[in-house]
Structure formats: structure tokens, C-alpha cells
Design an enzyme around this catalytic site. Structure first.
Site, PDB file in Angstrom:
ATOM      1  N   CYS A 116       0.743  -1.151  -0.065  1.00  0.00           N
ATOM      2  CA  CYS A 116      -0.051   0.039   0.115  1.00  0.00           C
ATOM      3  C   CYS A 116       0.954   1.125  -0.040  1.00  0.00           C
ATOM      4  CB  CYS A 116      -0.904  -0.036   1.044  1.00  0.00           C
ATOM      5  SG  CYS A 116      -2.054  -1.459   1.156  1.00  0.00           S
ATOM      6  N   HIS A 253      -3.559   7.068   2.403  1.00  0.00           N
ATOM      7  CA  HIS A 253      -4.041   5.553   2.054  1.00  0.00           C
ATOM      8  C   HIS A 253      -5.311   5.362   2.337  1.00  0.00           C
ATOM      9  CE1 HIS A 253      -4.191   1.570   0.662  1.00  0.00           C
ATOM     10  NE2 HIS A 253      -3.994   1.183   2.181  1.00  0.00           N
ATOM     11  N   ASN A 283     -10.242  -0.680  -0.277  1.00  0.00           N
ATOM     12  CA  ASN A 283      -8.841  -0.575  -0.623  1.00  0.00           C
ATOM     13  C   ASN A 283      -7.996  -1.239  -1.659  1.00  0.00           C
ATOM     14  OD1 ASN A 283      -6.008  -0.785   0.314  1.00  0.00           O
ATOM     15  ND2 ASN A 283      -6.145  -1.719   2.038  1.00  0.00           N
TER      16      ASN A 283
HETATM   17  N1  ACO Z   1     -18.802  -9.323   8.559  1.00  0.00           N
HETATM   18  C1  ACO Z   1     -19.246  -9.608   9.660  1.00  0.00           C
HETATM   19  N2  ACO Z   1     -18.429  -9.988  10.908  1.00  0.00           N
HETATM   20  C2  ACO Z   1     -16.992 -10.139  10.791  1.00  0.00           C
HETATM   21  C3  ACO Z   1     -16.581  -9.887   9.612  1.00  0.00           C
HETATM   22  C4  ACO Z   1     -17.578  -9.458   8.460  1.00  0.00           C
HETATM   23  N3  ACO Z   1     -16.816  -9.017   7.006  1.00  0.00           N
HETATM   24  N4  ACO Z   1     -15.293  -9.884   9.644  1.00  0.00           N
HETATM   25  C5  ACO Z   1     -15.129 -10.278  10.896  1.00  0.00           C
HETATM   26  N5  ACO Z   1     -15.933 -10.350  11.695  1.00  0.00           N
HETATM   27  C6  ACO Z   1     -16.280 -10.807  12.992  1.00  0.00           C
HETATM   28  C7  ACO Z   1     -15.143 -11.470  13.501  1.00  0.00           C
HETATM   29  O1  ACO Z   1     -15.406 -13.004  13.159  1.00  0.00           O
HETATM   30  C8  ACO Z   1     -15.301 -11.199  14.996  1.00  0.00           C
HETATM   31  O2  ACO Z   1     -16.283 -12.090  15.311  1.00  0.00           O
HETATM   32  P1  ACO Z   1     -15.973 -12.927  16.872  1.00  0.00           P
HETATM   33  O3  ACO Z   1     -16.046 -11.970  17.897  1.00  0.00           O
HETATM   34  O4  ACO Z   1     -17.314 -13.646  16.789  1.00  0.00           O
HETATM   35  O5  ACO Z   1     -14.825 -13.717  16.674  1.00  0.00           O
HETATM   36  C9  ACO Z   1     -16.055  -9.819  14.991  1.00  0.00           C
HETATM   37  O6  ACO Z   1     -16.301  -9.592  13.808  1.00  0.00           O
HETATM   38  C10 ACO Z   1     -14.736  -8.999  15.432  1.00  0.00           C
HETATM   39  O7  ACO Z   1     -13.708  -9.252  14.638  1.00  0.00           O
HETATM   40  P2  ACO Z   1     -12.465  -8.401  14.693  1.00  0.00           P
HETATM   41  O8  ACO Z   1     -11.398  -8.761  13.924  1.00  0.00           O
HETATM   42  O9  ACO Z   1     -12.030  -8.136  16.201  1.00  0.00           O
HETATM   43  O10 ACO Z   1     -13.126  -6.919  14.086  1.00  0.00           O
HETATM   44  P3  ACO Z   1     -12.415  -5.504  14.273  1.00  0.00           P
HETATM   45  O11 ACO Z   1     -13.235  -4.566  15.135  1.00  0.00           O
HETATM   46  O12 ACO Z   1     -10.942  -5.548  14.587  1.00  0.00           O
HETATM   47  O13 ACO Z   1     -12.594  -5.061  12.626  1.00  0.00           O
HETATM   48  C11 ACO Z   1     -10.929  -4.803  10.907  1.00  0.00           C
HETATM   49  C12 ACO Z   1     -11.720  -5.814  11.640  1.00  0.00           C
HETATM   50  C13 ACO Z   1     -12.131  -3.800  10.190  1.00  0.00           C
HETATM   51  C14 ACO Z   1     -10.435  -5.396   9.809  1.00  0.00           C
HETATM   52  C15 ACO Z   1      -9.832  -4.104  11.608  1.00  0.00           C
HETATM   53  O14 ACO Z   1      -9.201  -4.928  12.411  1.00  0.00           O
HETATM   54  C16 ACO Z   1      -9.378  -3.093  10.820  1.00  0.00           C
HETATM   55  O15 ACO Z   1      -9.823  -2.104  10.851  1.00  0.00           O
HETATM   56  N6  ACO Z   1      -7.975  -3.346  10.472  1.00  0.00           N
HETATM   57  C17 ACO Z   1      -7.267  -2.469   9.857  1.00  0.00           C
HETATM   58  C18 ACO Z   1      -6.794  -3.193   8.793  1.00  0.00           C
HETATM   59  C19 ACO Z   1      -7.134  -2.960   7.562  1.00  0.00           C
HETATM   60  O16 ACO Z   1      -7.888  -1.957   7.358  1.00  0.00           O
HETATM   61  N7  ACO Z   1      -6.420  -3.499   6.489  1.00  0.00           N
HETATM   62  C20 ACO Z   1      -6.285  -3.545   5.261  1.00  0.00           C
HETATM   63  C21 ACO Z   1      -5.301  -3.554   4.747  1.00  0.00           C
HETATM   64  S1  ACO Z   1      -3.863  -3.268   5.228  1.00  0.00           S
HETATM   65  C22 ACO Z   1      -3.517  -1.357   4.597  1.00  0.00           C
HETATM   66  O17 ACO Z   1      -4.280  -1.240   3.632  1.00  0.00           O
HETATM   67  C23 ACO Z   1      -2.731  -0.718   5.455  1.00  0.00           C
END
Ligand code: ACO
Length: 326
Positions: A116, A253, A283
Site C-alpha cells: 500500500c 492511503h 482498499n
Molecule cells: N462481517 C461480519 N463479521 C465479521 C466480519 C465481516 N466481514 N469480519 C470479521 N467479523 C467478525 C469476526 O469474526 C469477529 O467475530 P467474533 O467476535 O465472533 O470472533 C468480530 O467480527 C470482530 O472481529 P475483529 O477482527 O475483532 O474486528 P475489528 O473490530 O478488529 O475489525 C477490521 C476488523 C475492520 C479488519 C479492523 O481490524 C481493521 O480496521 N483493521 C485495519 C486493517 C485494514 O484495514 N487493513 C487493510 C489492509 S492493510 C492496509 O492497507 C494498511
């Protein structure tokens, strides 16, 4: 004393026509528009057609950037593509795009892999080549077909990514060496391989002999991204000794809206100055910044003379920033 600046003289972008909405995704995996919108700010993303590849996206974006710049491909001295989804592992996608555009045989063309942060890395390389007198006109493209390396059964990742491309034409122009000059004023790029396994594909040619799928430790990425992107902005601004309040636009980004809002909050900048495209594109890795830049220039938001700062963070981890007087 004359001072060479790399000026952005043209921007272009291209998004494949197929759109995949959150509701479409909820038919493929157990998810909902509500969950995706709330956690990421994403509503829909563009997806390449079966017969479309990253080089096609690059070609259209670069062709549009050349048209916008009013120069022909035969005047281009170097073409750099930032991507993690090349058409083939080798040769580079850049060589294919250069040939299709009509860049003269003999001119250098190559891909770079910085995920990225790829566009900021490519901009740094092109700027250095221009300032050293090795190129007058450079095209840099950020392009991805992330849908090809997405595991469509994994709801943790498949809701996040999209496909697209953005390109800019950089041109050597004489400046005075002051921050009033139009062009790239400074760039900074960084990496820390201690985070190699935090955001990656699950395979590779020399390990699994396959490409694998995108995988990440979402919480770790989230935690790292905000300070890394904010400090990259502070670094480029400090380098040229201006205050953050002098910046007209921030193009971060576009990974997810919570990271973007987190960066704005950490720097205490007006969210009106932050360009956001994540809702309808998701993304697109190396493509998010040039896509947002090109769209903002086309819509008249970013104008000649505006101070624009770019910031990115991605797999590696890699991160960086660039300060430009447009
Ligand atoms: N739909 C519904 N539920 C979901 C989904 C989905 N698409 N994805 C995950 N869940 C569930 C999980 O299974 C989990 O369930 P559980 O509690 O029963 O185990 C629950 O939602 C919470 O999951 P978390 O991983 O804790 O969710 P979080 O609040 O951390 O959000 C996310 C996930 C959005 C990916 C977050 O971690 C984030 O924003 N990370 C940043 C990373 C990112 O955006 N990366 C992109 C690429 S990297 C880059 O470009 C820099």
C-alpha cells in the site's frame, strides 16, 4: 542556482466497470452492509472483469494521465508501476504497459513492490531520477487487481479490497529551491521487516510455489497504521519547515475510514482537508493515493499551487509520505 523539481503535469485513473456492493458480499459470506460500513466505511468496490488484468488498468490510467499532461508516450523517459498483483511474476507489468502505450524501446520500465506504500515509494524513485537528470518525463502508476488474490470465503479480508489504477506524469521543471516551487518538495519512505508476517499473502513462488491469498492481523495493522501515517506527514512537513496548518489537502492511503479518521484526529487537522474515496472503492493498495489524487484534480477540488501531502502504510510493514505543491 537552478533547482530541478518534479512537477505533476498530468493525472489519470481507471476503475473497472463491475461494482460489488456490501449487499452482494452478504450473499457470498456471512456479513452485512451494517458491519462493513461501520467497521471500514466501505460500501462498494470495483472488480476487474475475467479478461482484464493489472496491465489493462495501468494502461488506461497512464493513457488518461498522458492525455491530461498533453504529452505523448514517446516523450516518456521512465515508467514505474507499483503493484503487488502483476500480470506475471516476470517480466514486470511496467514493460508490458510501456510497450502498449508506445514508450520508446530502450527506456527503463520496472515494477516496485511496497504494497500500500507502493505509490509513495515509486514517487520517491521517480523524483530522484528526475532531480539527478536521468529523466525529464516519468509516469508512475499504482495499480491492483486485488480481487485475484482475495480469498472470497474469508469474511475477515474479502470485504476490504477492490481493484483500480491511478497514474501521474512527473516532469522536470526549474524551480528556485523554495517551498513556493510547484512539484514534489520532499518524500520520506520507511520499512520494518519485523512485521513481515502481520500483513501478507499466504504464499509466494519461493515458499509455497503459489501466490496465496491476502491475510492480515487486522488489529495489529490498525494499531501501527495511525501513528506511522501521522508521523510520515509530520516528517515531510518538518523537513521543509512549514506548519501543518499550511497544508491544503491530505491524501491518506484508503484502507478504512477509522484509520483515516484516526490520522486526522492524531494530527488535529480539519477533516474537511482529508480526501476520502474508500466508500466506493475499498482498499486498492498501491492505487488508492493516485486514484484519489486524480479524482480530486478532475473534480476541481485540488488546484494548481495547493499544498498536498500524501501518506501511506502497508505490508512489510512499509510506510511513508510526500509533500507536493500541486
Ligand atoms: N462481517 C461480519 N463479521 C465479521 C466480519 C465481516 N466481514 N469480519 C470479521 N467479523 C467478525 C469476526 O469474526 C469477529 O467475530 P467474533 O467476535 O465472533 O470472533 C468480530 O467480527 C470482530 O472481529 P475483529 O477482527 O475483532 O474486528 P475489528 O473490530 O478488529 O475489525 C477490521 C476488523 C475492520 C479488519 C479492523 O481490524 C481493521 O480496521 N483493521 C485495519 C486493517 C485494514 O484495514 N487493513 C487493510 C489492509 S492493510 C492496509 O492497507 C494498511
Amino acid at each position: 542556482m537552478t533547482y530541478i523539481r518534479s512537477q505533476i503535469v498530468g493525472c489519470g485513473h481507471y476503475l473497472p466497470s463491475k461494482i460489488l456492493t456490501n449487499d452482494d458480499l452478504s450473499k457470498i459470506v456471512e456479513t452485512s452492509d451494517e458491519w462493513i460500513s461501520e467497521r471500514t466505511g466501505i460500501k462498494s468496490r470495483h472488480i476487474v472483469a475475467e479478461d482484464e488484468s493489472t496491465s489493462d488498468l495501468c494502461f488506461h490510467a497512464a493513457e488518461n494521465a498522458l492525455k491530461n499532461a498533453g504529452i505523448s508516450a514517446s516523450e516518456v523517459d521512465v515508467l514505474i508501476v507499483a503493484t503487488i498483483t502483476p500480470d506475471n511474476l516476470t517480466p514486470s507489468t511496467a514493460t508490458k504497459v510501456a510497450s502498449r502505450l508506445g514508450v520508446q524501446a530502450g527506456k527503463p520500465a520496472f515494477d516496485i513492490s511496497a504494497a500500500c506504500s507502493g505509490f509513495v515509494y515509486a514517487m520517491t524513485l521517480a523524483d530522484n531520477m528526475i532531480r539527478l537528470g536521468q529523466a525529464k518525463n516519468a509516469i508512475i502508476v499504482g495499480a491492483e487487481s486485488l480481487s485475484r488474490i482475495t480469498d472470497w470465503t474469508d469474511r475477515n479480508t474479502c470485504v476490504l479490497f477492490g481493484d483500480g489504477a491511478g497514474a501521474v506524469v512527473l516532469q522536470a521543471q526549474e524551480g528556485k529551491g523554495t517551498i513556493e516551487d510547484r512539484g514534489i518538495l520532499t518524500t520520506k519512505i520507511y520499512s520494518d521487516g519485523a512485521y513481515y508476517d502481520s500483513l501478507k499473502t499466504t504464499g509466494g513462488p519461493s515458499t509455497t510455489k503459489s501466490t496465496g491469498f491476502l491475510w492480515m492481523n487486522g488489529k495489529e495493522v490498525f494499531k501501527f497504521a495511525i501513528p506511522a501515517m501521522a508521523s510520515s506527514i509530520e516528517a515531510v512537513v518538518e523537513e521543509v519547515k512549514i506548519g501543518l496548518e499550511e497544508i491544503d489537502w491530505i491524501i491518506p492511503h484508503q484502507a478504512n475510514i477509522r484509520i483515516i479518521d484516526g490520522v486526522a484526529k492524531k494530527l488535529d487537522v480539519d477533516s474537511e482537508k482529508v480526501i476520502v474515496t474508500v466508500a466506493n472503492q475499498g482498499n486498492t493498495s498501491a492505487a488508492t493515493i493516485p486514484l484519489a489524487l486524480s479524482e480530486s484534480v478532475a473534480s476541481g477540488k485540488i488546484k494548481k499551487g495547493d499544498l498536498v501531502v500524501l501518506t501511506a502504510m502497508g505490508a512489510g510493514f512499509t510506510w511513508g509520505g510526500a509533500l507536493i505543491r500541486f
